[in-house]
Write an enzyme that holds these catalytic residues in place. Structure first.
Site, short mmCIF file in Angstrom:
data_model
loop_
_atom_site.label_atom_id
_atom_site.label_comp_id
_atom_site.label_asym_id
_atom_site.label_seq_id
_atom_site.Cartn_x
_atom_site.Cartn_y
_atom_site.Cartn_z
N SER A 262 65.30 -27.24 33.32
CA SER A 262 64.50 -26.76 34.45
C SER A 262 64.54 -25.25 34.62
O SER A 262 63.64 -24.67 35.22
CB SER A 262 64.97 -27.42 35.74
OG SER A 262 66.33 -27.13 35.98
N HIS A 290 61.96 -33.12 34.75
CA HIS A 290 60.90 -32.14 34.49
C HIS A 290 60.05 -32.56 33.29
O HIS A 290 59.59 -31.72 32.51
CB HIS A 290 61.51 -30.74 34.29
CG HIS A 290 62.17 -30.24 35.53
ND1 HIS A 290 61.46 -29.63 36.56
CD2 HIS A 290 63.44 -30.32 35.95
CE1 HIS A 290 62.29 -29.33 37.54
NE2 HIS A 290 63.50 -29.74 37.20
N LYS A 321 59.26 -35.04 42.13
CA LYS A 321 58.59 -33.88 41.53
C LYS A 321 57.15 -34.29 41.17
O LYS A 321 56.30 -34.31 42.05
CB LYS A 321 59.40 -33.39 40.33
CG LYS A 321 60.82 -32.95 40.74
CD LYS A 321 61.54 -32.21 39.65
CE LYS A 321 63.05 -32.12 39.86
NZ LYS A 321 63.46 -31.43 41.07
N1 PLP Z 1 67.92 -33.44 37.40
C1 PLP Z 1 67.19 -32.34 37.20
C2 PLP Z 1 67.01 -31.83 35.81
C3 PLP Z 1 66.59 -31.67 38.29
O1 PLP Z 1 65.87 -30.58 38.10
C4 PLP Z 1 66.79 -32.20 39.59
C5 PLP Z 1 66.19 -31.53 40.77
O2 PLP Z 1 66.20 -30.36 40.96
C6 PLP Z 1 67.56 -33.35 39.74
C7 PLP Z 1 68.11 -33.95 38.64
C8 PLP Z 1 67.76 -33.94 41.09
O3 PLP Z 1 66.58 -34.61 41.45
P1 PLP Z 1 66.35 -35.07 42.96
O4 PLP Z 1 65.65 -33.95 43.65
O5 PLP Z 1 65.55 -36.32 42.86
O6 PLP Z 1 67.71 -35.30 43.52
#
Ligand code: PLP
Length: 475
Positions: A262, A290, A321
């Site tokens: 990300s 992502h 997202k």
């Molecule tokens: N994993 C990744 C790669 C993320 O970018 C995010 C969120 O920023 C998460 C997990 C966590 O997701 P959630 O917002 O559903 O807790």
């Protein structure tokens, strides 16, 4: 005494003493009591209070009693003072380092064009994970409203007590079908899905091998488990192979990686990872937050993009997202794994069920994506336009072909000041610096959405060029 009608039934006043706020009636409904143990001047109820004004008064009284409406309370005494001084000094350090994160307040729906609470209107938004523009899609909103009306505001329960509705099961089935897996389990977030999986799956006999730049929630999830931990250099297959060789002494090996990273917009070399996993008898886990919904010909994710759907064992991803953006996360994979998570995964067992409106959004988003791959494919050309124009203007854009387009700047303060200048030109972007990214690698992360127009993208590039020139940030 005020009674609330609930469906066809009207509940009688409680016979038990109440405590001046709301109380559950013996019949199972909610009743507002009007026996006031404290005198609170003009806030006291009158016998003629209507249901509604009585409710507001009761809430105001509760607030006053809790000190909410009065002077804020804070810990007193030497320990309280010491804590305050320590926190203030830490906050000052964050400000001094130029890494303070402000929260800008938005007064409109999520989308490419925003209105800010401080009056800024027509702001172009380039920092949402709203990759497909579904966060404010009319059909997604309608599905949420319908689910809210039919299934209520929430479950007030974890799944295994009385928190599983038909829509939760339907959504889990839909997620599994979307990813072509055996089963799926919902969580309140992907953070929770990542926090829950490693501990439930791995024991001290096992090993987990994790990319050093994995998302914080994977790192935290791995911290919680008792398996042997290996951290391999970012996307470095030689290092992963060396660590896999070392890990042969353990019962089971799990390679864990973000599908798309990300902060850098780069995509894990899943083909190579799966080959190594096969060679060293390991399983592969990917976090697809992502990627789900837009990478690959049908938006299934990184595994589809790289042709390894049948080689990746476990997928964790988010509903917060591209899939409508409300909230929620999940794990999808082999049925016995999902069954085990329902029994053992702590964030699943000990946290409330997903609210119906959120389930409704995600289910509709998946329907839209399974009906047609047009939305999933609509973003690539816009991403390409932004990346090539920015590179031509003299910026370094990290990653490749991903709608996460990090404009690399290095210095934390420069990233913060440039992001502020961009907002002054009507472009909403955010600077990222340590500890979100490594020290010295500050950047402004631009994210492209299917609902940006070419004109939106060109305006963003023009603003970057002006601001970059002003701050000497162009090559
Ligand atoms: N994993 C990744 C790669 C993320 O970018 C995010 C969120 O920023 C998460 C997990 C966590 O997701 P959630 O917002 O559903 O807790």
């Amino acid at each position: 005494m005020i009674t609330w009608a609930h469906g066809a039934r009207t509940f009688q006043p409680p016979r038990v003493p109440n405590w001046g706020g709301g109380g559950a009636s013996p019949g199972g409904g909610w009743v507002l009591g009007h026996q006031w143990p404290l005198s609170l001047g003009g806030l006291g109820p009158t016998p003629s209070a209507s249901g509604r004004s009585g409710m507001w008064r009761a809430a105001a009284v509760r607030g006053l009693r809790a000190g909410v409406a009065g002077t804020p309370r804070s810990a007193s005494g030497a320990a309280g003072l010491q804590l305050r001084q320590r926190l203030e000094s830490e906050l000052e350090d964050i400000r001094g380092a130029g890494t303070w994160k402000n929260e800008r307040i938005i007064a409109s729906r999520q989308g490419p064009h925003l209105r800010l609470a401080d009056g800024g209107a027509g702001i172009l938004n380039f920092c949402a994970n709203n990759y497909l523009g579904l966060s404010s899609h009319p059909e997604v909103i309608r599905a949420a409203v319908e689910a809210l009306e039919k299934f209520g505001a929430g479950l007030s329960s974890v799944r295994f007590i009385c928190g599983t509705q038909s829509i939760h099961k339907d959504l889990e089935e839909k997620i599994a079908r979307f990813h072509q897996r055996e089963d799926a389990i919902l969580y309140a977030s992907c953070f929770d899905a990542n926090a829950g999986i490693f501990e439930a799956l791995l024991t001290p006999e096992d090993a987990v091998l994790s990319d050093e730049l994995n998302h914080a929630s994977i790192i935290d999830g791995i911290r919680l488990c008792k398996a042997n931990k290996y951290r391999y250099k970012h996307m470095d297959m030689q290092d992963l192979e060396a660590k896999l060789q070392d890990a042969q002494k353990h019962r089971l090996r799990l390679v864990a990686t973000d599908g798309a990273f990300s902060m850098d917009g780069d995509i894990a070399p899943l083909r190579e990872i799966c080959q190594l996993a096969q060679k060293y008898d390991a399983l592969v886990f990917i976090d697809e937050c992502h990627a789900t919904g837009f990478l690959g010909p049908n938006g299934r994710g990184t595994d589809e993009l790289l042709g390894v759907m049948d080689k990746v064992t476990i997928i964790n991803s988010t509903l917060g997202k591209a899939l409508g953006g409300a909230a929620g996360g999940y794990t999808t994979g082999p049925k016995p794994l999902i069954d085990l998570l329902r029994q053992r995964s702590r964030p699943y067992l000990f946290s409330n069920s997903l609210p119906p409106a959120v389930v409704g959004c995600a289910a509709k988003a998946l329907d839209l994506l399974m009906e047609s791959n047009a939305i999933a494919q609509s973003m690539a050309a816009k991403t390409q336009r932004f990346r090539s124009k920015m590179t031509a203007a003299g910026f370094t854009i990290s990653g490749k072909d991903h709608p996460i387009c990090p404009v690399m700047l290095g210095d934390a303060r420069l990233a913060a000041v440039m992001a502020e200048d961009m907002l002054n030109r009507g472009i909403y972007v955010i600077g990222f610096s340590y500890p979100v990214v490594p020290k010295g690698k500050a950047r402004i992360r631009v994210q492209i959405s299917a609902v940006h127009s070419d004109e939106d993208i060109d305006r963003c590039v023009e603003a970057f060029t002006e601001v970059g020139r002003k701050h000497g940030a162009l090559r």
